[in-house]
Design an enzyme around this catalytic site. Sequence first.
Site, PDB file in Angstrom:
ATOM      1  N   GLY A 194       0.822  -1.210   0.000  1.00 20.95           N
ATOM      2  CA  GLY A 194       0.000   0.000   0.000  1.00 20.95           C
ATOM      3  C   GLY A 194       0.854   1.256   0.000  1.00 20.95           C
ATOM      4  N   HIS A 206       4.476   1.982  -7.955  1.00 18.32           N
ATOM      5  CA  HIS A 206       3.440   0.938  -7.950  1.00 18.32           C
ATOM      6  C   HIS A 206       2.550   1.086  -9.181  1.00 18.32           C
ATOM      7  CE1 HIS A 206       4.091   1.505  -3.453  1.00 18.32           C
ATOM      8  NE2 HIS A 206       4.337   0.221  -3.597  1.00 18.32           N
ATOM      9  N   GLN A 262       8.004  -9.228   7.818  1.00 21.66           N
ATOM     10  CA  GLN A 262       9.207  -8.746   7.137  1.00 21.66           C
ATOM     11  C   GLN A 262       9.784  -7.499   7.785  1.00 21.66           C
ATOM     12  OE1 GLN A 262       6.999  -8.328   3.337  1.00 21.66           O
ATOM     13  NE2 GLN A 262       8.173  -6.466   3.039  1.00 21.66           N
ATOM     14  N   LYS A 297      13.467  -1.572  -8.104  1.00 19.96           N
ATOM     15  CA  LYS A 297      13.835  -0.762  -6.936  1.00 19.96           C
ATOM     16  C   LYS A 297      14.331  -1.653  -5.791  1.00 19.96           C
ATOM     17  CE  LYS A 297      13.350   2.289  -3.493  1.00 19.96           C
ATOM     18  NZ  LYS A 297      12.873   1.509  -2.409  1.00 19.96           N
ATOM     19  N   ASP A 298      13.613  -2.775  -5.571  1.00 22.41           N
ATOM     20  CA  ASP A 298      14.028  -3.715  -4.526  1.00 22.41           C
ATOM     21  C   ASP A 298      14.744  -4.871  -5.232  1.00 22.41           C
ATOM     22  OD1 ASP A 298      12.554  -2.574  -2.057  1.00 22.41           O
ATOM     23  OD2 ASP A 298      11.089  -2.537  -3.668  1.00 22.41           O
ATOM     24  N   GLN A 358      15.226  -8.283  -3.564  1.00 20.31           N
ATOM     25  CA  GLN A 358      13.920  -8.940  -3.447  1.00 20.31           C
ATOM     26  C   GLN A 358      13.500  -9.563  -4.780  1.00 20.31           C
ATOM     27  OE1 GLN A 358      10.345  -7.237  -1.318  1.00 20.31           O
ATOM     28  NE2 GLN A 358       9.800  -6.655  -3.393  1.00 20.31           N
ATOM     29  N   SER A 402       9.508   5.764  -3.153  1.00 20.88           N
ATOM     30  CA  SER A 402       9.348   4.772  -2.101  1.00 20.88           C
ATOM     31  C   SER A 402       8.253   5.250  -1.158  1.00 20.88           C
ATOM     32  CB  SER A 402      10.664   4.615  -1.329  1.00 20.88           C
ATOM     33  OG  SER A 402      10.414   3.982  -0.087  1.00 20.88           O
ATOM     34  N   SER A 403       7.492   4.305  -0.624  1.00 22.10           N
ATOM     35  CA  SER A 403       6.443   4.681   0.339  1.00 22.10           C
ATOM     36  C   SER A 403       7.064   5.346   1.551  1.00 22.10           C
ATOM     37  CB  SER A 403       5.670   3.446   0.787  1.00 22.10           C
ATOM     38  OG  SER A 403       5.161   2.759  -0.330  1.00 22.10           O
TER      39      SER A 403
HETATM   40  P1  AMP Z   1       6.154  -2.208  -1.551  1.00 19.76           P
HETATM   41  O1  AMP Z   1       4.764  -1.661  -1.475  1.00 19.76           O
HETATM   42  O2  AMP Z   1       7.202  -1.251  -1.127  1.00 19.76           O
HETATM   43  O3  AMP Z   1       6.278  -3.575  -0.934  1.00 19.76           O
HETATM   44  O4  AMP Z   1       6.435  -2.435  -3.113  1.00 19.76           O
HETATM   45  C1  AMP Z   1       5.565  -3.191  -3.913  1.00 19.76           C
HETATM   46  C2  AMP Z   1       6.198  -3.375  -5.259  1.00 19.76           C
HETATM   47  O5  AMP Z   1       6.422  -2.107  -5.865  1.00 19.76           O
HETATM   48  C3  AMP Z   1       7.565  -4.071  -5.181  1.00 19.76           C
HETATM   49  O6  AMP Z   1       7.679  -4.980  -6.262  1.00 19.76           O
HETATM   50  C4  AMP Z   1       8.523  -2.912  -5.311  1.00 19.76           C
HETATM   51  O7  AMP Z   1       9.777  -3.283  -5.844  1.00 19.76           O
HETATM   52  C5  AMP Z   1       7.763  -2.023  -6.284  1.00 19.76           C
HETATM   53  N1  AMP Z   1       8.268  -0.644  -6.208  1.00 19.76           N
HETATM   54  C6  AMP Z   1       8.439   0.106  -5.101  1.00 19.76           C
HETATM   55  N2  AMP Z   1       8.977   1.310  -5.422  1.00 19.76           N
HETATM   56  C7  AMP Z   1       9.157   1.308  -6.767  1.00 19.76           C
HETATM   57  C8  AMP Z   1       9.691   2.250  -7.711  1.00 19.76           C
HETATM   58  N3  AMP Z   1      10.146   3.431  -7.326  1.00 19.76           N
HETATM   59  N4  AMP Z   1       9.727   1.894  -9.005  1.00 19.76           N
HETATM   60  C9  AMP Z   1       9.262   0.677  -9.404  1.00 19.76           C
HETATM   61  N5  AMP Z   1       8.754  -0.252  -8.577  1.00 19.76           N
HETATM   62  C10 AMP Z   1       8.695   0.052  -7.274  1.00 19.76           C
END
Ligand code: AMP
Length: 288
Positions: free
Chosen positions: A31, A37, A61, A149-150, A153, A185-186
Amino acid sequence: MKIIRSPAAMTAWSERLRREGVTIGFVPTMGALHEGHRSLIREARLQCDALVVSIFVNPTQFGPREDLTKYPRPLSHDRAICRQEGVDVCFEPTAEAMYPEGFQTTVTVPAVARRWEGEVRPHHFAGVATVVTKLFGMVRPHRALFGQKDFQQSVLVQQLVKDLNLGVDIVVRPTVREQDGLAMSSRNVYLSPDERGRAVVLYKGLQTGAKMIRTGETDARIIRSAMAQVIKGEPAMAIDYLAVCDLTTLESLPTITGKAVLLGAARIGSVRLIDNIVVSAKQARRNF
Ligand code: AMP
């Protein structure tokens, strides 16, 4: 858009569509959705017939001193983005449904999880590998999209799917950045305006390393130290690690002759930033 909270209802929905031959795409998230996203969701929308986005802040995590309780949860904003992007199901399981009493199985990917983020965040990747396996079991997607980005992961998820024959096609999409280059990033909402201005230096450091590799530098020690020098130019930033690694094993490369990934993590104030660049070494000119 359907909002589904129960894992059983999620699986029933997917199974019905699978029987009809519909291709199901899946974007797992925690979220606090942003443009990164959104780019995954848009791509999934293009590649698949039906689209599921999960929103689940996975407690397993997070480390004990991390930001689980204050992690942003703007649920109505997230649902609005999903609606705008034509998501079919927003899957929002509860922690109780994910980890009911008696839950005990975990998934680990030891070698990929060992270094970098795994060193700084010891249980993080077991939490990620377990929740991704569970979400795949509940959503039963044909294809799942993750962000570069990750980076670590994304490597871990590909290894996991291969090792456990999960039968999900994994797509990794490029990092979406702010105008100055900071990876979205969130967690960027935690940055004060002053920290936000300085935070881009992590990416600047990685860019310095990438440029050196592209122009012929092959010695990882020289590259790491040049990246560190750029980042240390911003005294508010504390480096966790800077690494020049193989793309699939994530082991350090002493010399770069082909492709490499530059991984970096640093802290500014209470915020921890990670970023990476994939780069190819300058090819030696061949005389024919
Ligand atoms: P998260 O909500 O942070 O767990 O991220 C969910 C998905 O969004 C994961 O696959 C992240 O790698 C991807 N994500 C997060 N930030 C970015 C970004 N700046 N660019 C592309 N994908 C992202």
